[in-house]
Design a protein around this motif. Structure first.
Motif, mmCIF file in Angstrom:
data_model
loop_
_atom_site.group_PDB
_atom_site.id
_atom_site.type_symbol
_atom_site.label_atom_id
_atom_site.label_comp_id
_atom_site.label_asym_id
_atom_site.label_seq_id
_atom_site.Cartn_x
_atom_site.Cartn_y
_atom_site.Cartn_z
ATOM 1 N N ILE A 1 14.492 -36.674 9.116
ATOM 2 C CA ILE A 1 14.188 -35.801 7.928
ATOM 3 C C ILE A 1 14.523 -36.387 6.652
ATOM 4 O O ILE A 1 15.698 -37.167 6.508
ATOM 5 C CB ILE A 1 14.894 -34.416 7.981
ATOM 6 C CG1 ILE A 1 14.461 -33.883 9.246
ATOM 7 C CG2 ILE A 1 14.427 -33.477 6.801
ATOM 8 C CD1 ILE A 1 15.039 -32.136 9.494
ATOM 9 N N THR B 1 6.212 -29.843 1.391
ATOM 10 C CA THR B 1 5.543 -28.546 1.488
ATOM 11 C C THR B 1 6.538 -27.403 1.503
ATOM 12 O O THR B 1 7.759 -27.541 1.692
ATOM 13 C CB THR B 1 4.604 -28.379 2.453
ATOM 14 O OG1 THR B 1 5.548 -28.613 3.908
ATOM 15 C CG2 THR B 1 3.461 -29.558 2.729
ATOM 16 N N GLY B 2 5.989 -26.315 1.176
ATOM 17 C CA GLY B 2 6.929 -25.105 1.151
ATOM 18 C C GLY B 2 7.016 -24.281 -0.096
ATOM 19 O O GLY B 2 6.060 -24.302 -0.987
ATOM 20 N N GLY C 1 12.929 -26.715 1.510
ATOM 21 C CA GLY C 1 12.914 -27.707 2.544
ATOM 22 C C GLY C 1 11.732 -27.416 3.418
ATOM 23 O O GLY C 1 11.314 -26.260 3.537
ATOM 24 N N ASP C 2 11.382 -28.042 4.305
ATOM 25 C CA ASP C 2 10.244 -28.141 5.374
ATOM 26 C C ASP C 2 10.527 -28.951 6.622
ATOM 27 O O ASP C 2 11.927 -29.621 6.644
ATOM 28 C CB ASP C 2 8.963 -28.404 4.909
ATOM 29 C CG ASP C 2 8.780 -29.873 4.490
ATOM 30 O OD1 ASP C 2 9.722 -30.665 4.976
ATOM 31 O OD2 ASP C 2 7.646 -30.107 3.755
ATOM 32 N N SER C 3 9.894 -29.029 7.650
ATOM 33 C CA SER C 3 10.209 -29.792 8.564
ATOM 34 C C SER C 3 10.583 -31.164 8.678
ATOM 35 O O SER C 3 10.889 -32.156 9.397
ATOM 36 C CB SER C 3 9.170 -29.323 9.797
ATOM 37 O OG SER C 3 7.919 -30.045 9.385
ATOM 38 N N ASN C 4 9.722 -31.880 7.357
ATOM 39 C CA ASN C 4 10.043 -33.345 7.246
ATOM 40 C C ASN C 4 10.981 -33.579 5.964
ATOM 41 O O ASN C 4 11.451 -34.719 5.823
ATOM 42 C CB ASN C 4 8.570 -33.593 6.804
ATOM 43 C CG ASN C 4 7.816 -33.700 8.113
ATOM 44 O OD1 ASN C 4 8.152 -33.892 9.280
ATOM 45 N ND2 ASN C 4 6.579 -33.301 7.761
ATOM 46 N N CYS C 5 11.469 -32.657 4.947
ATOM 47 C CA CYS C 5 12.258 -32.965 4.017
ATOM 48 C C CYS C 5 13.460 -31.955 3.819
ATOM 49 O O CYS C 5 13.042 -30.772 4.306
ATOM 50 C CB CYS C 5 11.351 -32.711 2.680
ATOM 51 S SG CYS C 5 9.986 -34.316 2.473
ATOM 52 N N ASN C 6 14.365 -32.421 3.585
ATOM 53 C CA ASN C 6 15.640 -31.498 3.035
ATOM 54 C C ASN C 6 15.420 -30.850 1.763
ATOM 55 O O ASN C 6 14.696 -31.268 1.048
ATOM 56 C CB ASN C 6 16.818 -32.389 3.088
ATOM 57 C CG ASN C 6 17.086 -32.846 4.532
ATOM 58 O OD1 ASN C 6 17.105 -31.951 5.591
ATOM 59 N ND2 ASN C 6 17.812 -33.966 4.379
#
Length: 330
Positions: free
Chosen positions: A1, A33-34, A75-80
């Motif tokens: 991530i 995203t988010g 955050g999302d599944s790819n970014c803190n």
């Protein structure tokens, strides 16, 4: 991530109370995203959903003062997640600028004065005057008012505006555009004509100009005003003549080589300064005699306590002087 960073920007800072301000959060990487949550200190203002790494929140409800604004990305599944640095949003009391012209249309090569009035009148600071996007000059507010005078406007129409820069209390603001026409002057006329007024009085004269397009306008502030006999009357730059003495004088208004004139005559004032009584007194009698002189008789003196005055004096209206005469008999 991957780690993320959040940058926060304001659409206008400082902003005016009640005005819309937009906060924009920009995420790196832009693929994030988010949701982003916008806060004023610990108070949540609202949320925004990211699109291409950006989202915004607009509000017009911020109170006057300083506001610590932050944007927090969950955050999302790819970014803190990440939180922006604090943005100090200053909200000032609103202001408004009204703009007017001393003469519109104004003669080419003649001065025209623009007056900016900022409300509230307690506003301080600078107003910049613009002709379209070109800065003409600045003026410093006093009592919420400032002026700028120019004779350098070219022939044609000009879009004039006044931009208030704001101060520590009031936000900046911009006036509506004023369309100033600058035309070639073909003639002018002074009104009124052949005036007689008492010494000590004042007379407002008006200069009306006729322009090359056939239009007419009040150009009093744009004219140069003179009095031919300044001991009889003086005249202000705004065409106000003040009578100083009896007799005639010629009042002229000129714009370049174009001029007009009128005669102003000072007449005797109904009241005028004259000599002083020889003995100051109160509660005396004043009697007009057949020869036109005035008999001042009796009275009370308060110089050293109240005491009766037996002396009389004669006032001569021709010379404006008092002279002693006989005493009253007890």
């Amino acid at each position: 991530i991957a780690n993320s960073t959040t940058a926060l920007a304001s659409s206008v800072n400082p902003s005016a109370y009640g005005a819309l301000v937009t906060f924009t959060a920009t995420l790196t990487p832009s693929t994030a995203t988010g949701i982003v949550t916008f806060k004023d200190g610990s108070t949540t203002l609202g949320t925004g959903t990211l699109a291409s790494g950006k989202t915004s929140l607009s509000t017009s409800t911020l109170a006057v003062g300083s506001h610590p604004i932050t944007a927090s990305y969950v955050g999302d599944s790819n970014c803190n997640g990440s939180t922006s640095s604090t943005l100090t949003q200053k909200v000032k009391q609103a202001s408004a600028v009204a703009l007017n012209s001393s003469a519109n249309p104004s003669p080419f090569n003649a001065p025209v004065t623009f007056t900016a009035t900022v409300t509230p009148s307690a506003a301080t600071g600078i107003v910049t005057f613009f002709d379209g996007n070109t800065s003409l000059g600045t003026g410093t507010l006093s009592g919420g008012v400032t002026t700028f005078t120019t004779s350098g406007l070219a022939l044609g129409s000009h879009s004039i505006s006044g931009v208030y820069n704001g101060d520590t209390t009031y936000a900046g603001s911009t006036s509506s555009a004023l369309t100033q026409k600058v035309l070639t002057l073909t003639s002018l006329v002074i009104a009124p004509q052949s005036v007689s007024i008492p010494v000590g009085a004042a007379q407002q004269f008006t200069a009306t100009g006729t322009f090359s397009d056939g239009s007419n306008g009040n150009i009093t502030p744009s004219a140069t005003w003179t009095s031919s006999v300044t001991t009889v009357a003086t005249v202000s730059p705004l065409g106000v003549a003040t009578l100083l003495d009896e007799g005639p004088t010629t009042i002229q208004a000129a714009v370049g080589s174009i001029n007009s004139s009128t005669t102003l005559t000072g007449t005797p004032s109904r009241f005028r300064f004259t000599g002083s009584l020889i003995n100051a007194r109160d509660t005396f009698t004043a009697t007009v005699l057949q020869n036109g002189k005035v008999l001042i008789a009796g009275g009370i003196s308060y110089g050293d306590g109240a005491s009766l005055i037996a002396s009389c004096e004669l006032y001569d209206p021709t010379s404006g002087t008092f002279s002693k005469t006989g005493n009253l008999y007890r």
